[in-house]
Design a protein around this motif. Structure first.
Motif, PDB file in Angstrom:
ATOM      1  N   LEU A 259     -11.805   5.091  -7.166  1.00 16.97           N
ATOM      2  CA  LEU A 259     -10.748   3.969  -7.717  1.00 16.97           C
ATOM      3  C   LEU A 259     -11.295   3.256  -9.130  1.00 16.97           C
ATOM      4  CD1 LEU A 259      -8.125   2.626  -6.763  1.00 16.97           C
ATOM      5  CD2 LEU A 259      -9.530   0.742  -6.040  1.00 16.97           C
ATOM      6  N   TRP A 260     -12.456   3.273  -9.293  1.00 21.90           N
ATOM      7  CA  TRP A 260     -13.029   2.857 -10.575  1.00 21.90           C
ATOM      8  C   TRP A 260     -14.440   3.826 -10.925  1.00 21.90           C
ATOM      9  CZ3 TRP A 260     -10.692   0.572 -13.954  1.00 21.90           C
ATOM     10  CH2 TRP A 260     -11.379   0.053 -15.145  1.00 21.90           C
ATOM     11  N   ASP A 268     -16.543   9.278  -2.435  1.00 23.01           N
ATOM     12  CA  ASP A 268     -15.955   9.175  -0.895  1.00 23.01           C
ATOM     13  C   ASP A 268     -16.932   9.973  -0.140  1.00 23.01           C
ATOM     14  OD1 ASP A 268     -13.750   8.324  -2.481  1.00 23.01           O
ATOM     15  OD2 ASP A 268     -12.496  10.061  -2.141  1.00 23.01           O
ATOM     16  N   THR A 290     -15.997  -4.069  -9.230  1.00 25.93           N
ATOM     17  CA  THR A 290     -14.828  -3.631  -8.596  1.00 25.93           C
ATOM     18  C   THR A 290     -13.669  -3.792  -9.101  1.00 25.93           C
ATOM     19  OG1 THR A 290     -15.066  -5.417  -6.923  1.00 25.93           O
ATOM     20  CG2 THR A 290     -15.815  -3.431  -6.152  1.00 25.93           C
ATOM     21  N   SER A 292     -10.090  -2.118 -11.083  1.00 26.59           N
ATOM     22  CA  SER A 292      -9.114  -1.074 -10.317  1.00 26.59           C
ATOM     23  C   SER A 292      -8.108  -1.053 -11.634  1.00 26.59           C
ATOM     24  CB  SER A 292      -8.341  -1.475  -9.192  1.00 26.59           C
ATOM     25  OG  SER A 292      -7.434  -2.498  -9.432  1.00 26.59           O
ATOM     26  N   SER A 302      -8.157  -7.085  -7.569  1.00 29.14           N
ATOM     27  CA  SER A 302      -9.077  -6.010  -7.807  1.00 29.14           C
ATOM     28  C   SER A 302      -9.805  -5.687  -6.767  1.00 29.14           C
ATOM     29  CB  SER A 302      -9.847  -6.175  -9.012  1.00 29.14           C
ATOM     30  OG  SER A 302      -9.193  -6.815 -10.080  1.00 29.14           O
ATOM     31  N   ASP A 305      -8.086  -3.988  -3.626  1.00 26.31           N
ATOM     32  CA  ASP A 305      -7.746  -2.779  -3.885  1.00 26.31           C
ATOM     33  C   ASP A 305      -8.614  -1.756  -3.554  1.00 26.31           C
ATOM     34  OD1 ASP A 305      -5.444  -3.331  -5.368  1.00 26.31           O
ATOM     35  OD2 ASP A 305      -6.044  -3.265  -7.006  1.00 26.31           O
ATOM     36  N   HIS A 306     -10.124  -2.159  -3.829  1.00 27.32           N
ATOM     37  CA  HIS A 306     -11.260  -1.455  -3.079  1.00 27.32           C
ATOM     38  C   HIS A 306     -11.414  -1.393  -1.637  1.00 27.32           C
ATOM     39  CE1 HIS A 306     -13.328   0.072  -6.711  1.00 27.32           C
ATOM     40  NE2 HIS A 306     -12.661  -0.875  -7.314  1.00 27.32           N
ATOM     41  N   TYR A 309      -8.630   0.864  -0.227  1.00 23.76           N
ATOM     42  CA  TYR A 309      -8.963   2.327  -0.508  1.00 23.76           C
ATOM     43  C   TYR A 309      -9.878   2.801   0.454  1.00 23.76           C
ATOM     44  CZ  TYR A 309     -10.704   6.343  -3.073  1.00 23.76           C
ATOM     45  OH  TYR A 309     -11.191   7.613  -3.494  1.00 23.76           O
ATOM     46  N   CYS A 310     -11.087   1.764   0.822  1.00 26.77           N
ATOM     47  CA  CYS A 310     -11.878   2.260   1.760  1.00 26.77           C
ATOM     48  C   CYS A 310     -11.408   2.359   2.899  1.00 26.77           C
ATOM     49  CB  CYS A 310     -13.169   1.385   1.661  1.00 26.77           C
ATOM     50  SG  CYS A 310     -14.111   1.595   0.261  1.00 26.77           S
TER      51      CYS A 310
END
Length: 402
Positions: A259-260, A268, A290, A292, A302, A305-306, A309-310
């Motif tokens: 993401l960043w 990942d 963190t 984004s 922001s 968002d992480h 994603y995780c």
């Protein structure tokens, strides 16, 4: 408005001593109200009530914070640190709603005797002085076991867990891990940004992975019951630690590189490897980490968002929060200690716009309050919220701690 625990009696750090006689006094930053209250979420009365109930009744554990209070005038920062007397933010913790918090002390800024930091004698001094202060009050409980976390939950107090962001200070002495455990350390990183005797940090040009000594240290941490953190380790070292450890490991404070794209974020592959072995990633919120693409000005949005994603990557059972906040000007701290913290190498060439503070996650008092409000607003169930604000961390600790 954040509510103060009725159990907090107003104790301030080192009040059993005489300021100006026993130690040098500084003017410290406000623990409450240093920046405007977050207004980025609009919840109904029912949603606010649900969020408050979850915060006050469930087990909430921050995987990574620095709960000290920093000088109001950050030009005095190094003089303050030289005294070796970091004040715990009891007032702020009394507003946090946390059941327990992993506190990482000075770590890379532990510069009592050396500007380079990470010296064994300095870390022991920091731990000892902090413990002496904890022993003179009764609102914050020193946590060394799962029973201590449960005691904090039952009594409505706050559990304090000593942690260290790297094992650099043990040098090549594996038995120093036993000493640090004896002092109460229950979580430890492998390497910070710089490589050490155990393995590579995330800033290095090359990553040779976990060393033979690092393997010995991981084995000793497993035997002692010290939870392992790989937040600041290099990519190969991270994977090697996950493989070498007989217990699940933590990424206590990071985000997703997908993401960043900075070294400070985890790949990942690393996040998935941690999850496959039963571990957890705590989502970071220190300034300018963190970010984004959707929210390039660092804020609660922001960070979340992480989080999402995780969750999409490894599932809700393997994600939590380690906001990595403190009481005071965090951006000012980064400016003062940029070289110690290797911020330039961690960010690389990725451009970002600097903010004065992370809106909604500025300090440990407000972090989980706003995280839970965000989760409620975005439709997460009570069961899922319980997992990510404490349950997932407890599950790992049940396997790691002795």
């Amino acid at each position: 408005m954040l509510k103060q625990s009725p159990l907090y009696d107003g104790y301030t750090a080192y009040q059993y001593l005489e300021a100006g006689t026993d130690y040098r006094a500084f003017a410290y930053a406000k623990q409450i109200g240093r920046v405007p209250e977050y207004t980025g979420l609009e919840l109904s009365d029912a949603e606010e009530a649900r969020a408050e109930k979850l915060l006050t009744e469930e087990t909430t554990i921050s995987l990574h914070e620095h709960v000290q209070v920093f000088p109001e005038d950050m030009s005095q920062l190094r003089d303050h640190i030289r005294t070796g007397r970091e004040p715990t933010g009891y007032q702020g913790l009394a507003h946090s709603g946390l059941t327990a918090v992993f506190d990482n002390g000075m770590d890379g800024t532990c510069c009592i005797s050396s500007d380079a930091g990470w010296k064994y004698q300095d870390v022991l001094f920091d731990l000892g002085v902090r413990m002496a202060d904890l022993a003179h009050q009764d609102f914050v409980i020193k946590v060394e076991s799962l029973a201590d976390i449960e005691l904090a939950r039952q009594t409505g107090k706050v559990g304090h867990i000593f942690a260290l962001e790297a094992a650099t200070m043990i040098e090549n002495e594996v038995d120093r891990l036993d000493v640090l455990y004896g002092f109460g350390v229950r979580q430890m990183g492998i390497a910070y940004s710089e490589a050490n005797m155990l393995g590579s940090g995330l800033k290095e040009r090359g990553d040779g992975g976990l060393t033979f000594f690092g393997e010995r240290a991981v084995a000793r941490m497993n035997k002692l019951g010290i939870a392992i953190d790989i937040s600041h380790s290099g990519d190969q070292t991270c994977l090697d630690v996950v493989k070498a450890s007989t217990k699940p490991v933590f990424i206590t404070h990071a985000g997703a590189r997908g993401l960043w794209p900075t070294k400070r974020m985890k790949t990942d592959e690393t996040i998935a490897a941690v999850a496959e072995r039963g571990g957890v990633i705590g989502i970071e919120a220190a300034p300018h980490t963190t970010l984004s693409p959707a929210h390039p000005l660092h804020s609660l949005e922001s960070v979340m968002d992480h989080f999402e994603y995780c969750v999409d990557l490894v599932g809700i059972d393997h994600v939590s929060f380690g906001p990595d906040t403190l009481f005071g000007d965090h951006v000012g701290l980064h400016h003062a200690f940029a070289s110690n913290l290797s911020l330039g190498q961690a960010h690389g060439t990725v451009d970002y716009t600097e903010v004065e503070y992370v809106d909604g996650l500025e300090n440990p008092a407000e972090g989980f309050h706003n995280i839970i409000r965000w989760l409620v607003k975005h439709g997460y169930s009570d069961d899922d919220i319980r997992k990510v604000v404490g349950g997932n961390t407890l599950r790992v600790l049940e396997e790691v701690w002795v």
